[in-house]
Design a protein around this motif. Structure first.
Motif, short mmCIF file in Angstrom:
data_model
loop_
_atom_site.label_atom_id
_atom_site.label_comp_id
_atom_site.label_asym_id
_atom_site.label_seq_id
_atom_site.Cartn_x
_atom_site.Cartn_y
_atom_site.Cartn_z
N UNK A 72 1.42 -0.61 -0.03
CA UNK A 72 -0.03 0.06 0.29
C UNK A 72 1.10 1.83 -0.25
N UNK A 73 0.92 2.78 -0.63
CA UNK A 73 1.20 3.41 -0.74
C UNK A 73 0.38 4.84 -0.30
N UNK A 74 0.86 5.49 0.21
CA UNK A 74 0.66 6.84 0.28
C UNK A 74 1.26 7.87 -0.39
N UNK A 75 1.61 9.00 -1.53
CA UNK A 75 2.04 9.68 -1.51
C UNK A 75 1.79 10.83 -1.77
N UNK A 76 2.45 11.96 -1.31
CA UNK A 76 2.35 12.83 -0.74
C UNK A 76 2.94 14.05 -1.60
N UNK A 77 2.16 15.34 -2.14
CA UNK A 77 3.44 16.30 -2.99
C UNK A 77 2.81 17.35 -2.18
#
Length: 155
Positions: free
Chosen positions: A84-89
């Motif tokens: 599972x991935x959470x990408x924050x930009x």
């Protein structure tokens, strides 16, 4: 070799475990010194096998990894069958690698300049190899607090 050989510093930190590993193969300190001197390829093979054993153990126990850059964060939860991935930009000029920037993100996660994406996928190859690849590309093993914090915000 499945992963990569441990660094000299890692071997030094695991010298007792390595000595035990050699002992299970009936190799004592005197014989090890002789092997290193007379059969360097055999010594290298032993070090590679030990490295793979250590990496496999560490990676199997790894549940979370994270990767920070100046304007983005990638948080991963590594389950048995999928990742599972959470990408924050961040879309404005802030450095998340600095304490001030990180604290700003943690206090303002829903700010308009914060974009959060979430996804999951099954592993393409063996789980531990994929986790190892992420670590080799700069990710760090974590306890998962940041992943779980953002996971509750986006769920």
């Amino acid at each position: 070799m499945k992963y990569r050989q441990l660094t000299k510093e890692q071997f030094e930190g695991l010298h007792e475990e390595f000595a035990h590993f050699l002992a299970t193969q009936s190799i004592d300190a005197k014989e090890w010194t002789q092997i290193k001197k007379e059969k360097p390829t055999v010594a290298e093979d032993e070090m590679n096998v030990f490295s793979d054993v250590v990496w496999d153990d560490v990676l199997t126990k790894t549940a979370y990894i994270e990767h920070f850059s100046e304007r983005s964060v990638n948080l991963f939860k590594c389950e048995d069958d999928e990742i599972h991935r959470i990408a924050i930009k961040i879309t404005w000029d802030i450095n998340l690698l600095e304490q001030k920037g990180f604290e700003w993100l943690m206090q303002n996660p829903m700010d308009n300049s914060v974009e959060i994406f979430k996804g999951s996928k099954p592993y393409n190859s063996e789980r531990n190899l994929e986790v190892f690849d992420l670590i080799e590309k700069g990710s760090s093993i974590s306890k998962g607090e940041i992943f779980e914090y953002f996971n509750t915000l986006v769920s």
